[in-house]
Design an enzyme around this catalytic site. Structure first.
Site, PDB file in Angstrom:
ATOM      1  N   GLY A  34       0.826  -1.198   0.000  1.00  0.00           N
ATOM      2  CA  GLY A  34       0.000   0.000   0.000  1.00  0.00           C
ATOM      3  C   GLY A  34       0.862   1.249   0.000  1.00  0.00           C
ATOM      4  N   CYS A  35       0.385   2.284   0.635  1.00  0.00           N
ATOM      5  CA  CYS A  35       1.088   3.572   0.689  1.00  0.00           C
ATOM      6  C   CYS A  35       2.545   3.403   1.081  1.00  0.00           C
ATOM      7  CB  CYS A  35       0.385   4.471   1.697  1.00  0.00           C
ATOM      8  SG  CYS A  35       1.313   5.947   2.145  1.00  0.00           S
ATOM      9  N   PHE A  36       3.457   3.840   0.205  1.00  0.00           N
ATOM     10  CA  PHE A  36       4.871   3.633   0.519  1.00  0.00           C
ATOM     11  C   PHE A  36       5.366   4.489   1.678  1.00  0.00           C
ATOM     12  CE2 PHE A  36       5.961   5.971  -3.764  1.00  0.00           C
ATOM     13  CZ  PHE A  36       5.464   7.184  -3.288  1.00  0.00           C
TER      14      PHE A  36
END
Length: 198
Positions: A34-36
């Site tokens: 998901g969101c890095f």
């Protein structure tokens, strides 16, 4: 240490002579969860991790931008290159940490982020990492504390492109906005509901 690099060779070139003389070697793992920003933040808290770099991988466009990847048309996935000291943390431990910081029941994104560019993937490098990744998945399927199916892909590594500098260490550069985003996405709440408190 907070150097943003995209290969072990570049990191070795930055090391001091005493470390080079000792043939000290770091290893890497590329993981998408998901969101890095969040994956990078989580891994930089793990003992033995030297650095974590936000970036893009697995797509068909050279040097993609954040805007291009987030639109979903390049085939890339937001991922993080984890650079670690194998004398302090093993690849198996890197994988175990990965599972317990994502939602492995989703393959359409993660938490509040939707789309294939946010799906969870373990990118293995070579036969040793491949075997470890599949063993880790098999073990998890037998021992997972939830009933839902695991939907995480295992794939060979592809070219990794570091994200723009403003994305690196975002959680440190913009702590208020980062904490609000993470809270609003209910990332930690969902992780705890799946795995229990860490």
């Amino acid at each position: 240490m907070n150097r943003h690099i995209s290969s072990i060779a570049m990191l070795t070139a930055l090391l001091s002579p005493p470390l080079q003389a000792q043939s000290f070697k770091y290893e890497t793992a590329i993981l998408a969860g998901g969101c890095f920003w969040c994956v990078e933040s989580d891994y930089e808290k793990l003992d033995g991790v030297v650095d974590a770099i936000s970036g893009y991988t697995d797509g068909h466009l050279d040097m993609p931008s954040y805007e291009e990847v987030s639109m979903g048309g390049t085939g890339h996935i937001e991922a993080v290159e984890v650079i670690y000291d194998p004398k302090r943390v093993s690849y198996d431990e890197i994988l175990d940490y990965f599972w317990r910081h994502i939602d492995p029941t989703r393959d359409d994104g993660q938490f509040c982020d939707r789309g294939p560019q946010y799906r969870p993937v373990i990118f293995y490098r070579g036969s040793k990492q491949k075997a470890a990744a599949y063993q880790s998945l098999s073990k998890l399927r037998q021992n997972k504390p939830f009933e839902a199916q695991i939907k995480v892909e295992l794939k060979p590594v592809a070219t990794f492109y570091p994200a723009e500098e403003y994305h690196q260490d975002y959680y440190l550069k913009n702590p208020v906005r980062y904490k609000y985003y993470r809270y609003a996405c209910r990332r930690d709440q969902r992780v705890e509901s799946l795995w229990g408190s860490h």
